[in-house]
Design an enzyme around this catalytic site. Structure first.
Site, PDB file in Angstrom:
ATOM      1  N   VAL A  34       0.876  -1.170   0.000  1.00 23.35           N
ATOM      2  CA  VAL A  34       0.000   0.000   0.000  1.00 23.35           C
ATOM      3  C   VAL A  34       0.913   1.220   0.000  1.00 23.35           C
ATOM      4  O   VAL A  34       2.056   1.165   0.447  1.00 23.35           O
ATOM      5  CB  VAL A  34      -0.961   0.031   1.205  1.00 23.35           C
ATOM      6  CG1 VAL A  34      -2.014  -1.053   1.083  1.00 23.35           C
ATOM      7  CG2 VAL A  34      -0.212  -0.112   2.520  1.00 23.35           C
ATOM      8  N   SER A  35       0.400   2.332  -0.522  1.00 27.40           N
ATOM      9  CA  SER A  35       1.269   3.489  -0.772  1.00 27.40           C
ATOM     10  C   SER A  35       1.644   4.268   0.475  1.00 27.40           C
ATOM     11  O   SER A  35       2.638   4.983   0.490  1.00 27.40           O
ATOM     12  CB  SER A  35       0.605   4.431  -1.784  1.00 27.40           C
ATOM     13  OG  SER A  35       0.450   3.763  -3.016  1.00 27.40           O
ATOM     14  N   SER A  36       0.851   4.166   1.539  1.00 20.85           N
ATOM     15  CA  SER A  36       1.150   4.940   2.742  1.00 20.85           C
ATOM     16  C   SER A  36       0.667   4.188   3.969  1.00 20.85           C
ATOM     17  O   SER A  36      -0.136   3.249   3.873  1.00 20.85           O
ATOM     18  CB  SER A  36       0.483   6.327   2.679  1.00 20.85           C
ATOM     19  OG  SER A  36      -0.913   6.192   2.569  1.00 20.85           O
TER      20      SER A  36
END
Length: 201
Positions: free
Chosen positions: A10-12
């Site tokens: 996931v990106s963050s």
């Protein structure tokens, strides 16, 4: 013995990975063989991805839910796919794209089809991201033309700014002295002068 591994990205840190985890657990992958990074997919210098690479052995299977979980850069994805399938000699299964299952059709045609599909998907994904950035930039530019301000509001001008500006404009003060009297740096003083002129030409 050949093992099955899962990879989640996931990106963050505030994004939820639960959908990916459920999908991988449905493939009967035990938790200790599921690796997860919470960071951008711009490259493959991710701690958990690198740790997983060290675990992979020829004949193992790597499962991901979609190709963009592997990465976000078209050329990097293609290179990593080559490393996994040809150097590491592991199979890859992309759950939302059955054509991207290197276990099937191990002949030359099957490999060609998987590689072709991968290239098309990677190109489309990167192209869409570039279009999104372009639309964002166009939206910001249009908003600025309408007078929408971005960023922090500038600090109010000091009470003596107009007086100091007047003296500076007449050549009675240097920039350094004008900046000192208004408690600004010379760069800030010049910038505030420009905005002041727009309001009070």
């Amino acid at each position: 013995m050949e093992q099955t591994y899962g990879y989640i990205r996931v990106s963050s840190v505030d994004q939820n990975e639960i959908r990916q985890r459920i999908a991988l657990e449905q493939q009967a992958i035990p938790p200790d063989r599921i690796f997860m990074d919470k960071m951008s997919g711009k490259d493959f210098q991710r701690p958990q991805y690198q740790a997983m690479l060290k675990k992979l052995r020829p004949g193992d299977l790597l499962c991901i839910t979609s190709i963009d979980r592997l990465g976000r850069n078209y050329e990097e994805i293609l290179e990593q796919w080559r490393v996994l399938t040809r150097e590491k000699r592991v199979d890859i299964l992309v759950l939302d794209m059955p054509l991207l299952d290197t276990r099937r059709d191990k002949n030359l045609l099957g490999t060609f089809i998987a590689d072709l599909v991968l290239q098309v998907l990677s190109f489309v994904a990167q192209n869409e991201r570039e279009n999104i950035r372009k639309r964002q930039a166009e939206g910001i530019a249009a908003a600025k033309l309408r007078g929408v301000r971005f960023g922090h509001e500038p600090k109010p001008l000091p009470r003596n700014f107009a007086e100091v500006y007047g003296l500076w404009e007449m050549g009675q003060l240097t920039v350094s002295e004008a900046a000192r009297r208004t408690e600004m740096s010379r760069t800030t003083f010049r910038r505030r002068v420009k905005s002041f002129k727009k309001v009070c030409p």
